[in-house]
Design an enzyme around this catalytic site. Structure first.
Site, PDB file in Angstrom:
ATOM      1  N   LYS A 141     -88.790 -69.521 -16.586  1.00 45.75           N
ATOM      2  CA  LYS A 141     -87.879 -70.351 -15.800  1.00 45.75           C
ATOM      3  C   LYS A 141     -86.770 -70.916 -16.681  1.00 45.75           C
ATOM      4  O   LYS A 141     -86.583 -70.489 -17.804  1.00 45.75           O
ATOM      5  CB  LYS A 141     -88.648 -71.455 -15.083  1.00 45.75           C
ATOM      6  CG  LYS A 141     -89.742 -70.940 -14.140  1.00 45.75           C
ATOM      7  CD  LYS A 141     -89.192 -70.050 -13.039  1.00 45.75           C
ATOM      8  CE  LYS A 141     -88.446 -70.824 -11.977  1.00 45.75           C
ATOM      9  NZ  LYS A 141     -88.009 -69.958 -10.847  1.00 45.75           N
ATOM     10  N   HIS A 172     -81.289 -66.336 -12.863  1.00 48.13           N
ATOM     11  CA  HIS A 172     -80.657 -66.517 -11.541  1.00 48.13           C
ATOM     12  C   HIS A 172     -79.206 -66.967 -11.709  1.00 48.13           C
ATOM     13  O   HIS A 172     -78.788 -67.992 -11.183  1.00 48.13           O
ATOM     14  CB  HIS A 172     -81.440 -67.520 -10.703  1.00 48.13           C
ATOM     15  CG  HIS A 172     -82.904 -67.232 -10.588  1.00 48.13           C
ATOM     16  ND1 HIS A 172     -83.380 -66.072 -10.020  1.00 48.13           N
ATOM     17  CD2 HIS A 172     -83.985 -67.935 -10.984  1.00 48.13           C
ATOM     18  CE1 HIS A 172     -84.714 -66.075 -10.050  1.00 48.13           C
ATOM     19  NE2 HIS A 172     -85.095 -67.183 -10.647  1.00 48.13           N
ATOM     20  N   PHE A 174     -92.692 -61.067 -10.082  1.00 55.67           N
ATOM     21  CA  PHE A 174     -93.836 -61.823  -9.593  1.00 55.67           C
ATOM     22  C   PHE A 174     -93.956 -61.728  -8.075  1.00 55.67           C
ATOM     23  O   PHE A 174     -94.677 -62.505  -7.453  1.00 55.67           O
ATOM     24  CB  PHE A 174     -93.693 -63.311  -9.971  1.00 55.67           C
ATOM     25  CG  PHE A 174     -94.043 -63.624 -11.393  1.00 55.67           C
ATOM     26  CD1 PHE A 174     -95.362 -63.800 -11.788  1.00 55.67           C
ATOM     27  CD2 PHE A 174     -93.045 -63.753 -12.341  1.00 55.67           C
ATOM     28  CE1 PHE A 174     -95.685 -64.103 -13.092  1.00 55.67           C
ATOM     29  CE2 PHE A 174     -93.356 -64.066 -13.654  1.00 55.67           C
ATOM     30  CZ  PHE A 174     -94.678 -64.239 -14.034  1.00 55.67           C
ATOM     31  N   ASP A 197     -89.017 -54.489   8.043  1.00 58.14           N
ATOM     32  CA  ASP A 197     -88.324 -54.146   6.800  1.00 58.14           C
ATOM     33  C   ASP A 197     -86.892 -53.737   7.147  1.00 58.14           C
ATOM     34  O   ASP A 197     -86.331 -54.236   8.124  1.00 58.14           O
ATOM     35  CB  ASP A 197     -89.077 -53.054   6.040  1.00 58.14           C
ATOM     36  CG  ASP A 197     -88.856 -53.149   4.537  1.00 58.14           C
ATOM     37  OD1 ASP A 197     -89.489 -54.001   3.880  1.00 58.14           O
ATOM     38  OD2 ASP A 197     -88.025 -52.378   4.021  1.00 58.14           O
ATOM     39  N   THR A 215     -84.511 -55.125  10.355  1.00 55.11           N
ATOM     40  CA  THR A 215     -83.494 -56.149  10.098  1.00 55.11           C
ATOM     41  C   THR A 215     -82.079 -55.610  10.256  1.00 55.11           C
ATOM     42  O   THR A 215     -81.140 -56.380  10.442  1.00 55.11           O
ATOM     43  CB  THR A 215     -83.654 -56.738   8.683  1.00 55.11           C
ATOM     44  OG1 THR A 215     -83.651 -55.683   7.714  1.00 55.11           O
ATOM     45  CG2 THR A 215     -84.957 -57.512   8.575  1.00 55.11           C
ATOM     46  N   ASP A 260     -83.257 -68.178  -2.376  1.00 52.65           N
ATOM     47  CA  ASP A 260     -81.874 -67.971  -2.800  1.00 52.65           C
ATOM     48  C   ASP A 260     -80.955 -69.037  -2.219  1.00 52.65           C
ATOM     49  O   ASP A 260     -79.802 -68.768  -1.890  1.00 52.65           O
ATOM     50  CB  ASP A 260     -81.387 -66.582  -2.354  1.00 52.65           C
ATOM     51  CG  ASP A 260     -81.355 -65.586  -3.497  1.00 52.65           C
ATOM     52  OD1 ASP A 260     -81.361 -66.031  -4.662  1.00 52.65           O
ATOM     53  OD2 ASP A 260     -81.333 -64.377  -3.237  1.00 52.65           O
TER      54      ASP A 260
END
Length: 342
Positions: free
Chosen positions: A75, A93, A132, A205, A209, A258
């Site tokens: 992190k 990120h 992860f 999936d 979408t 996000d």
């Protein structure tokens, strides 16, 4: 000889390790010099790294490591030093317009360091090589089910999969669960947690979408979002959807978190939730809607999540000159140029 330095995580709730002791031993045996910082919250005792042949160092001492060291973490970095001179391997990120990304890239520019963002360690097909996701999806779906049932104990505390599965398997309401991004790592994990709870989720999936049926989405009690987006996309939900009187949605679990990115697929909330308050109300009244958006979800199962992740990452740490790392370095250089012209 390659110098690898496993740093202490500054976030107090971060219990995971990017490299576990067994994989550290393999790196040492391959000729790498591995230094591990002491960390009071890491689930793996420091002594196990010492036994694996690693050198032990104080927490935060990576700042004084030789300049050619690869500093490995998970992190965010601490706010200091202002100039970063090492090669850092972690989830930064920083390439999708997230809050604080521009300042972080300026720190690397100031120190001449390099960010090798694990989110962008990819194969030739563009797929991520280490993640992860499975355990993020597993815990994200589990927390949503337990919260809806009213059996989620807070503040959250790290534990084992066995403990979590006992709570999930305890008889209770079987809500209608929709998993979006169902075929990816996170989606597979979410579906596995639902199975333990005796729930057969609806699985969407790309095909589903691409022609989004929002009334069908809103007919579920729980939405688990496990979609990893790299560019602006059509939102799964809008504010108006949450106010739809025909909707049945009660809990949203955003595995990808996000929230501060231009790629946010769920622009119905503006900040992540925490271990102290894992679920926050987006709508109150007769039909409340809660959001669960914890940005280090897998740390709730630190041993299982770390072992799986380290097995993937360890293979790539054996050769830090390989094509995936070169691609990650190029992506960093592109981001720095974009940041300079922003």
């Amino acid at each position: 000889m390659t110098r690898l330095w496993l740093r202490h995580e500054v976030r107090s709730t971060e219990r995971r390790a990017a490299v576990v002791p067994t994989d550290a031993a393999r790196l040492v045996a391959a000729g790498h010099q591995v230094t591990v910082e002491r960390s009071p919250q890491r689930v793996f005792p420091t002594g196990e790294y010492l036994t694996a042949g690693c050198t032990i160092a104080p927490a935060g001492s990576w700042v004084d490591a030789p300049a050619d060291t690869y500093v490995i973490g998970l992190k965010e970095l601490p706010d200091e030093p202002a100039a970063l001179r090492h090669r850092h391997v972690y989830f930064a990120h920083a390439y999708k317009g997230q809050r604080g990304a521009a300042g972080l890239l300026r720190r690397f520019t100031a120190g001449g360091g390099t960010l090798l963002d694990l989110e962008h360690l990819t194969g030739e097909d563009g797929r991520r090589l280490v993640a992860f996701g499975y355990w993020a999806g597993y815990t994200g779906a589990a927390l949503a089910v337990l919260h809806l049932r009213g059996t989620l104990e807070v503040p959250l505390r790290p534990g084992s999969r066995a403990d979590l599965d006992i709570a999930l398997a305890t008889p209770g309401e079987r809500p209608r669960v929709l998993v979006v991004g169902a075929l990816g790592r996170g989606g597979r994990g979410a579906r596995a947690a639902c199975a333990v709870a005796g729930i057969q989720p609806t699985s969407w999936d790309i095909a589903e979408t691409s022609r989004l049926d929002r009334p069908a989405l809103l007919a579920h009690d729980i939405l688990v979002n496990a979609v990893f987006s790299t560019g602006p996309v059509t939102p799964l939900l809008t504010e108006a959807d949450l106010d739809d009187p025909a909707g049945e949605l009660r809990v949203i679990s955003d595995v990808t978190c996000d929230v501060t990115s231009d790629c946010n697929i769920l622009p119905v909330y503006d900040r992540v939730t925490s271990w102290q308050e894992p679920a926050r109300a987006l709508r109150r009244g007769e039909r409340p809607v809660h959001i669960i958006a914890i940005d280090n979800l897998p740390s709730l199962l630190p041993w299982e999540a770390s072992a799986a992740f380290s097995a993937e990452l360890g293979r790539h740490l054996l050769d830090l000159d390989s094509a995936p790392w070169q691609r990650a370095a190029r992506r960093f250089r592109t981001a720095v140029k974009e940041n300079a012209h922003a």
